[in-house]
Design an enzyme around this catalytic site. Structure first.
Site, PDB file in Angstrom:
ATOM      1  N   PRO A 248      10.398  -2.908   7.706  1.00 27.65           N
ATOM      2  CA  PRO A 248       9.256  -3.703   8.151  1.00 27.65           C
ATOM      3  C   PRO A 248       9.326  -3.940   9.656  1.00 27.65           C
ATOM      4  CG  PRO A 248      10.931  -5.147   7.257  1.00 27.65           C
ATOM      5  CD  PRO A 248      11.458  -3.735   7.102  1.00 27.65           C
TER       6      PRO A 248
ATOM      7  N   GLU B 114      -0.895   6.557   9.438  1.00 25.15           N
ATOM      8  CA  GLU B 114      -2.084   5.725   9.632  1.00 25.15           C
ATOM      9  C   GLU B 114      -1.908   5.084  10.995  1.00 25.15           C
ATOM     10  OE1 GLU B 114      -4.242   2.793  10.319  1.00 25.15           O
ATOM     11  OE2 GLU B 114      -3.189   1.751   8.703  1.00 25.15           O
ATOM     12  N   LEU B 115      -2.675   5.571  11.979  1.00 21.73           N
ATOM     13  CA  LEU B 115      -2.406   5.243  13.374  1.00 21.73           C
ATOM     14  C   LEU B 115      -3.513   4.371  13.969  1.00 21.73           C
ATOM     15  CD1 LEU B 115      -1.072   8.794  14.342  1.00 21.73           C
ATOM     16  CD2 LEU B 115       0.222   6.816  13.509  1.00 21.73           C
TER      17      LEU B 115
ATOM     18  N   ARG C  74       0.827  -1.215   0.000  1.00 15.62           N
ATOM     19  CA  ARG C  74       0.000   0.000   0.000  1.00 15.62           C
ATOM     20  C   ARG C  74       0.858   1.259   0.000  1.00 15.62           C
ATOM     21  NH1 ARG C  74      -4.737   0.137   4.379  1.00 15.62           N
ATOM     22  NH2 ARG C  74      -3.224   1.150   5.754  1.00 15.62           N
TER      23      ARG C  74
ATOM     24  N   CYS D 137      -6.228  -2.350  12.705  1.00 16.96           N
ATOM     25  CA  CYS D 137      -6.601  -1.017  13.172  1.00 16.96           C
ATOM     26  C   CYS D 137      -8.052  -0.687  12.853  1.00 16.96           C
ATOM     27  CB  CYS D 137      -5.674   0.030  12.568  1.00 16.96           C
ATOM     28  SG  CYS D 137      -5.550  -0.064  10.778  1.00 16.96           S
TER      29      CYS D 137
END
Length: 479
Positions: A177, A252-253, A161, A286
């Site tokens: 990663p 993006e949390l 993504r 998430c």
């Protein structure tokens, strides 16, 4: 299993190399056995990765969009060629069920196909200056070297993504990663090289020193972009560091997704949606439904139906393809979620349903449904990141809206209602970046993924995801 060079898992300028900090072990969370020993990157390795990305940056940015598109399209095809091997690799290092791992590979590969198509949709605009005497030309340029930091829960999808839009935009990347799941990243980087990505365009630095490696990238003036997926706590720290150089960031949390069931909802659809939204990947996502709000008229029936489905879940290692839920990522995760459940029980909640789990080894936690949960219990207020579904009963819609939005998070939400207009009205009053209406999934490479409040900055996927890796330039032409 795919052939990997795990002992030399750092990939810089097209070559695999050992790490400056030795090696670290990757453990199967279902068995606690060591899967591989991976090269452990150091700060010097991080700098070398940026050196390589900088060296390749100009030529990659100048590469015709069609050629960049072809590399991404070929990688998409190679991921499908190796679909089974990639799925087994994800299941081994992450622990998720084989079915969930297979779904992730298909989802992850789709980002390469989507951005192969976006790469050739170069856009800009040309217009007359309102005052006359000039023309305005607006273009979008690659932002430059991009640092990508990905989590363990979707080791393939979170990498693709970010890599997909970065390469489509003409950026070169350095990728770190998660230390829990580096093997999938190794495999994807190998496939990108096989697909024709030039040396230095994609560089990989697995490490147990995340703070040192990412800190080195943020301090390097040649790094122009940070794209991070992970916890809000770490995201805040990285934003502080990025502020020192005003680095372009995408975050993006964490999430705390509400799942609303109204009195007129189709309960069959709501339960089916809940099983996907809560238990896909063992709830370690998430966007997982974190807290369930069922109307008083249907709460008992919804809880009973959901509980029946949960009790039927098969929990165990992905080695058995019939297992639907795998282990959590670590013993600490099991302990943390157990503490949340015990807090809720101490506040008056009760266990409505619970699945059976194997005796061990492995980091298994029983999928659980809690009923009569107080709205202020920790299991409601905090992100669970595991297979526990707390159900809160509601009656007044104004109170429901207050409870739904009474959180610092705003990533995803789910609304199940019989009347579509009412469902949309409820969804529009949820302060979240994504809302699933009468469906338990929101992720789609063609849709903008991201949240509000402390759930992040920017969007991934869709056309918006491409712009996260570009800078807007405006040319004023004398006329």
């Amino acid at each position: 299993m795919l052939s990997l060079e795990a002992d030399r898992g750092i990939h810089i300028a097209g070559r695999w190399r050992s790490g400056g900090a030795g090696r670290f072990d990757v453990v199967d969370p279902a068995t606690t056995e060591v899967l591989a020993s991976v090269a452990n990157g150091s700060v010097d390795d991080a700098t070398a990765a940026v050196d390589a990305a900088v060296s390749a940056a100009a030529s990659w940015a100048a590469t015709p969009p069609r050629q960049r598109s072809d590399v991404l399209r070929r990688t998409y095809e190679l991921m499908h060629r190796d679909h089974d091997a990639l799925s087994r690799l994800i299941a081994a290092e992450n622990g998720k069920s084989l079915a969930d791992a297979r779904a992730e590979v298909g989802y992850a590969a789709e980002f390469f196909r989507w951005y192969a198509e976006e790469a050739v949709r170069a856009e800009g605009r040309y217009s007359h200056a309102p005052a006359g005497g000039a023309r305005t030309l607006v273009t979008y340029r690659p932002v430059g070297v991009a640092a990508l930091v990905t989590p363990w829960n979707f080791p393939a999808a979170m990498a693709t993504r970010k890599i997909g839009p970065a390469l489509a935009a003409g950026c070169t990347v350095v990728l770190k990663p998660a230390a829990e799941t580096p093997l999938t990243a190794l495999a994807i980087v190998r496939l990108l090289a096989e697909a024709g990505a030039p040396d230095g365009v994609v560089n990989l630095v697995p490490t147990t020193d995340a703070a040192g490696v990412v800190g080195a990238w943020l301090a390097d003036p040649r790094v122009r972009k940070l794209s991070f997926t992970g916890s809000t706590r770490v995201g805040r720290l990285l934003l502080h560091q990025a502020a020192d150089r005003v680095v372009n960031t995408s975050m993006e949390l964490g999430g705390n997704a509400p799942f609303v069931v109204t009195a007129d909802a189709d309960l069959d659809a709501a339960v089916a949606g809940a099983m996907i939204a809560k238990f896909r990947g063992g709830g370690q996502a998430c966007v997982s439904a974190n807290r369930f709000y069922a109307h008083a008229d249907v709460a008992e029936e919804f809880t009973a139906r959901l509980g029946k489905e949960v009790e039927a879940l098969r929990v165990g290692p992905a080695a058995d393809a019939d297992n639907q839920i795998g282990p959590l990522i670590s013993a600490k995760a099991v302990a943390d979620i157990t503490e949340l459940v015990e807090d809720a029980l101490g506040r008056g909640a009760r266990v409505a349903a619970r699945a059976e789990v194997p005796d061990g080894p492995g980091f298994f936690l029983p999928p659980t449904v809690l009923s009569d949960v107080p709205a202020d219990a920790r299991v409601v207020r905090e992100e669970i990141f595991g297979p526990v579904a707390p159900v809160v009963t509601w009656r007044d819609e104004d109170e429901l809206r207050r409870m739904v939005n009474d959180t610092e998070m705003g990533l995803a939400a789910y609304v199940f209602a019989g009347e579509l207009q009412r469902a949309v009205d409820l969804a529009e009053h949820v302060d979240a970046g994504m809302v699933g209406i009468n469906r338990g999934i929101v992720s789609d490479p063609a849709a903008p993924f991201g949240g509000t409040k402390q759930s992040g900055l920017g969007r991934e996927g869709s056309h918006e995801g491409l712009h996260e890796f570009t800078e807007t330039q405006y040319l004023s032409l004398d006329w």
